[in-house]
Design a protein around this motif. Structure first.
Motif, PDB file in Angstrom:
ATOM      1  N   UNK A   1       0.928  -1.195  -0.028  1.00  0.00           N
ATOM      2  CA  UNK A   1       0.151  -0.037  -0.022  1.00  0.00           C
ATOM      3  C   UNK A   1       0.719   1.448  -0.068  1.00  0.00           C
ATOM      4  N   UNK A   2       0.457   2.300  -0.952  1.00  0.00           N
ATOM      5  CA  UNK A   2       1.119   3.613  -0.784  1.00  0.00           C
ATOM      6  C   UNK A   2       0.009   4.404   0.003  1.00  0.00           C
ATOM      7  N   UNK A   3       0.307   5.007   1.001  1.00  0.00           N
ATOM      8  CA  UNK A   3      -0.425   5.838   1.938  1.00  0.00           C
ATOM      9  C   UNK A   3       0.018   7.350   1.580  1.00  0.00           C
ATOM     10  N   UNK A   4      -1.008   8.084   1.178  1.00  0.00           N
ATOM     11  CA  UNK A   4      -0.677   9.419   1.115  1.00  0.00           C
ATOM     12  C   UNK A   4      -0.821  10.342   2.246  1.00  0.00           C
ATOM     13  N   UNK A   5       0.294  10.375   3.012  1.00  0.00           N
ATOM     14  CA  UNK A   5       0.118  10.941   4.242  1.00  0.00           C
ATOM     15  C   UNK A   5       0.191  12.563   3.822  1.00  0.00           C
ATOM     16  N   UNK A   6       0.699  12.893   2.781  1.00  0.00           N
ATOM     17  CA  UNK A   6       0.665  14.251   2.123  1.00  0.00           C
ATOM     18  C   UNK A   6       0.954  13.780   0.930  1.00  0.00           C
ATOM     19  N   UNK A   7       0.748  15.131   0.065  1.00  0.00           N
ATOM     20  CA  UNK A   7       1.293  15.209  -1.285  1.00  0.00           C
ATOM     21  C   UNK A   7       1.060  16.610  -1.851  1.00  0.00           C
ATOM     22  N   UNK A   8       1.970  16.816  -3.018  1.00  0.00           N
ATOM     23  CA  UNK A   8       2.160  18.112  -3.725  1.00  0.00           C
ATOM     24  C   UNK A   8       0.806  18.152  -4.884  1.00  0.00           C
ATOM     25  N   UNK A   9       0.073  19.014  -4.599  1.00  0.00           N
ATOM     26  CA  UNK A   9      -1.102  19.263  -5.545  1.00  0.00           C
ATOM     27  C   UNK A   9      -0.635  18.971  -6.960  1.00  0.00           C
ATOM     28  N   UNK A  10       0.407  19.719  -7.384  1.00  0.00           N
ATOM     29  CA  UNK A  10       0.932  20.014  -8.553  1.00  0.00           C
ATOM     30  C   UNK A  10       1.330  18.769  -9.189  1.00  0.00           C
ATOM     31  N   UNK A  11       1.830  17.771  -8.252  1.00  0.00           N
ATOM     32  CA  UNK A  11       2.133  16.261  -8.752  1.00  0.00           C
ATOM     33  C   UNK A  11       1.211  15.415  -9.704  1.00  0.00           C
ATOM     34  N   UNK A  12      -0.064  15.835  -9.007  1.00  0.00           N
ATOM     35  CA  UNK A  12      -1.072  15.057  -9.544  1.00  0.00           C
ATOM     36  C   UNK A  12      -1.452  15.270 -10.913  1.00  0.00           C
ATOM     37  N   UNK A  13      -0.938  16.505 -11.562  1.00  0.00           N
ATOM     38  CA  UNK A  13      -1.213  16.928 -12.696  1.00  0.00           C
ATOM     39  C   UNK A  13      -0.476  15.825 -13.882  1.00  0.00           C
ATOM     40  N   UNK A  14       0.302  15.252 -13.424  1.00  0.00           N
ATOM     41  CA  UNK A  14       1.182  14.271 -14.255  1.00  0.00           C
ATOM     42  C   UNK A  14       0.214  13.106 -14.627  1.00  0.00           C
TER      43      UNK A  14
END
Length: 263
Positions: free
Chosen positions: A160-173
């Protein structure tokens, strides 16, 4: 459990910042060459990396031109499942298990997912509105954990990859996948996923996960001397980094399809 009623043994390996490709190589090696049960907790990976399932097609899943322009590494892993972008904000938990260690869990995707959701229900007890929805871990209607599995003779891996936090801009990929869970309802990434940090601290999540494992296994912490495959083994990992040429070919294929559709 054994005839004495003892809990099955589980080796716990805790690391921080290990590159995701290196982690995947270790997981597959332990799955295929070890006869023991393992849990690997990797607290973040060293650089933003896109990870695709074994059957994933970059042209369908990625904004390939942006990925190439920004030189984002793309890894194809040895398990199925969807596509994620991970970095130092992601927490990875992998469970590798002998089928006879958990005889009540049939070695098929749905029973394994059901078992894992019960395990994490203990982890998130009193935290948010946790549930398993179409192979995703969610709080309410928002995903924070993506799962993938591989099942071999007598053994399986669930990671499992748990998204403890993420960079919103990265989701654009990432493109909106053609095959998405029903509950997503065509929502874009910003409306579909959530951050675990809004519900639980990073260290509390890890400690609760280890505690939950301890309710079903006799957990022993180990230090691995090397994440690399020993020279004396014939094992060759199947997770790999996609080359620039492969991604460019997918981009050309994608452009060709757009031209055809416009004619």
């Amino acid at each position: 459990m054994s005839s004495r009623g003892l809990l099955p043994l589980m080796n716990l390996v805790r690391v921080k910042g290990v590159p995701i490709l290196q982690q995947l190589h270790l997981e597959e090696r332990l799955l295929r060459t070890s006869s023991q049960n393992w849990c690997i907790v990797n607290d973040g990976t060293n650089e933003p990396t896109i990870v695709m399932g074994i059957s994933g097609k970059p042209a369908e899943l990625l904004e390939t031109d942006s990925v190439l322009q920004d030189k984002i590494p793309v890894v194809k892993r040895f398990t199925g499942g969807g596509t994620v972008i991970v970095d130092h904000r992601t927490v990875f938990v992998t469970i590798i298990c002998n089928t006879d260690a958990l005889p009540s869990v049939q070695p098929y995707p749905r029973p394994i997912m059901s078992w894992s959701s019960q395990l994490y229900s203990k982890v998130f007890q009193g935290v948010g509105d946790f549930s398993l929805r179409e192979n995703d871990y969610v709080f309410g209607n928002h995903k924070f954990g993506g799962n993938a599995q591989s099942i071999t003779k007598g053994r399986w891996v669930h990671h499992t990859s748990f998204l403890w936090d993420y960079e919103t801009m990265n989701m654009a990929y990432l493109k909106l996948p053609k095959r998405a869970p029903d509950y997503r309802q065509a929502r874009d990434h910003s409306d579909f996923i959530c951050r675990m940090k809004d519900y639980i601290s990073r260290q509390e999540f890890i400690s609760r996960t280890i505690s939950a494992l301890g309710s079903q296994f006799s957990v022993t912490s180990l230090e691995l001397e090397s994440f690399d495959c020993p020279d004396d083994t014939k094992f060759r990992p199947s997770s790999r980094l996609l080359g620039k040429q492969e991604l460019e070919e997918n981009l050309e294929s994608e452009s060709g399809n757009v031209i055809l559709q416009s004619l």
